[in-house]
Design an enzyme around this catalytic site. Structure first.
Site, PDB file in Angstrom:
ATOM      1  N   HIS A  95       9.870 -26.985 -47.200  1.00  0.00           N
ATOM      2  CA  HIS A  95       9.497 -27.271 -48.581  1.00  0.00           C
ATOM      3  C   HIS A  95       8.086 -26.790 -48.893  1.00  0.00           C
ATOM      4  O   HIS A  95       7.179 -26.898 -48.071  1.00  0.00           O
ATOM      5  CB  HIS A  95       9.555 -28.776 -48.849  1.00  0.00           C
ATOM      6  CG  HIS A  95      10.939 -29.301 -49.072  1.00  0.00           C
ATOM      7  ND1 HIS A  95      11.815 -28.738 -49.988  1.00  0.00           N
ATOM      8  CD2 HIS A  95      11.614 -30.360 -48.516  1.00  0.00           C
ATOM      9  CE1 HIS A  95      12.951 -29.413 -49.983  1.00  0.00           C
ATOM     10  NE2 HIS A  95      12.854 -30.391 -49.096  1.00  0.00           N
ATOM     11  N   CYS A 145       9.450 -23.033 -51.633  1.00  0.00           N
ATOM     12  CA  CYS A 145       9.251 -23.031 -53.072  1.00  0.00           C
ATOM     13  C   CYS A 145       7.765 -22.867 -53.396  1.00  0.00           C
ATOM     14  O   CYS A 145       6.903 -23.257 -52.613  1.00  0.00           O
ATOM     15  CB  CYS A 145       9.765 -24.332 -53.679  1.00  0.00           C
ATOM     16  SG  CYS A 145      11.541 -24.610 -53.472  1.00  0.00           S
TER      17      CYS A 145
END
Length: 327
Positions: A143, A199
Site C-alpha cells: 500500500h 498507490c
C-alpha cells in the site's frame, strides 16, 4: 566507511559519515550521540559478499512485499510480486541471492517482517558503504498513500508515503525520509533503481524530475518537481531512477486479471516484468511505453473507473529512448 546506528529516541536507523559524534534523527528530530549505548551500531541485515565483474561493482537489493494479512485493505499479490522480482534479479541481472534482503509478512525471522523499523533498517543497509560502480535496487509492493504537506516543497501539496505492515501504530514512511535515507547519501558512480508498486507512488522518492508522456504514451518533457524552497532532493553525485505504478493521484491495482495463470499480482509489477521478458527492456522509454500499453490494453483499469499510468522519475534529465536500461 559510513556507520549505521539507531536513533536514541525512536530507534530509527541512521547512516552517519565516519567520525560523526552527534546527529539529529530524520524521523523524531531528537538529537543523539554515537557514544550513547542506545546508539550502538546496527548489525543486521548482514553485509553480503561482493559480486563484481569488470563493469559492475557490488549488487545489492531490498525487496519488500506486504499483504497486510488480517488488516483492512488486505492484498493478494504482493508476496508473489516480491518472489518474482527476486527471481528476475538473480537469473536475468546476475544478483547474488545472498545480496538480496527480502521482507514479507510471511517471514518467521523477526528481522524480515516488514515493520516500519525493519524497512528503515533495510533501506539504510542498502546504501551503507556503497561505492562507484555499485548497482542497487529498492523494490516495494504494497500500500501507498498521501498526506497533506504544509511546508510548500511539494508541487501538488501532498507528501507521498509507503505503508509498512504496522502503519496503524507506527505510521507511514514519508517520501522526505525515503529521500533522506536512500537518495541523498549516494556517492558518484553509484546507481539506484527504485521499483515501486503502490498507490500514489509517482514521486514517492521525492526526485526532482518527472518524465511526462503525451497521449500516445511517448516522451514529452521533464517536469521539474524541485522543492519551491530550493532544498536539494538529489544525491551526493550518484544516479537514481524510480519506476512506479501510477501517478501521485492514482491507484495501483492488485489483480489476477493479467496473467494467464490468474495468479494474483500487482498490475505494475506484472507489466514491468513482461516488458523485460518480451525484449522491450532496452531503454527506459521502451519499458515505460510497454508497461503503459500492457495495462491499458490487457487490463483496462479505466473500464472500472481507475486509470493507472506507470511513472518514471529521476535525479537528472536524460533521453529515455537512448539511455540503456540495466540493473
Amino acid at each position: 566507511m559510513s556507520m549505521l546506528i539507531c536513533c536514541n529516541g525512536c530507534h530509527t536507523p541512521i547512516q552517519l559519515p565516519p567520525g560523526t559524534t552527534a546527529f539529529r534523527c530524520i524521523v523524531c528530530r531528537s538529537i543523539g550521540n554515537t557514544a550513547s549505548p542506545s546508539s550502538a551500531p546496527i548489525l543486521y541485515p548482514p553485509v553480503p559478499p561482493t559480486t563484481s565483474s569488470n563493469y559492475h561493482g557490488q549488487k545489492k537489493a531490498v525487496i519488500i512485499g506486504i499483504l497486510y494479512k488480517n488488516q483492512k485493505g488486505e492484498l493478494r499479490g504482493c508476496i508473489n510480486d516480491a518472489k518474482t522480482m527476486k527471481d528476475m534479479l538473480i537469473h536475468r541481472f546476475n544478483f547474488n541471492e545472498s545480496s538480496i534482503f527480502m521482507l514479507t509478512d510471511e517471514e518467521t525471522d523477526p528481522r524480515k517482517i516488514p515493520t516500519k523499523h525493519n524497512i528503515l533498517i533495510a533501506m539504510s543497509w542498502l546504501v551503507n558503504g556503497c561505492k562507484s560502480r555499485d548497482s542497487l535496487v529498492f523494490y516495494f509492493s504494497g500500500h501507498g498513500g498521501r498526506q497533506p504537506n504544509n511546508t510548500g516543497d511539494e508541487k501538488d501539496n501532498y507528501d507521498e508515503t509507503l505503508l509498512p505492515l504496522d502503519h496503524g501504530t507506527q505510521g507511514p514512511i514519508v517520501d522526505n525520509d525515503i529521500n533522506d535515507i536512500v537518495v541523498k547519501p549516494l556517492p558518484t558512480g553509484v546507481k539506484l533503481h527504485a521499483i515501486i508498486d503502490a498507490c500514489h507512488s509517482g514521486t514517492v522518492l521525492d526526485l526532482p524530475y518527472l518524465c511526462k508522456m503525451d497521449r500516445s504514451g511517448r516522451y514529452s518533457s521533464w517536469e521539474d518537481h524541485s522543492p519551491k524552497s530550493g532544498t536539494g532532493k538529489g544525491t551526493s553525485g550518484g544516479e537514481v531512477i524510480s519506476i512506479s505504478g501510477c501517478a501521485d493521484h492514482q491507484y495501483s491495482d492488485d489483480t489476477n486479471a493479467l496473467s494467464k495463470e490468474k495468479m494474483p499480482a500487482g498490475a505494475m509489477t506484472y507489466a514491468f516484468i513482461q516488458a523485460i521478458q518480451n525484449g522491450q527492456g532496452a531503454t527506459y522509454g521502451s519499458i515505460l511505453h510497454a508497461m503503459r500499453y500492457t495495462i491499458s490494453t490487457r487490463y483496462k483499469p479505466g473500464a472500472v473507473g481507475r486509470k493507472q499510468d506507470p511513472q518514471l522519475t529521476s535525479g537528472h534529465h536524460f533521453n529515455v529512448y537512448t539511455e540503456p536500461f540495466s540493473l
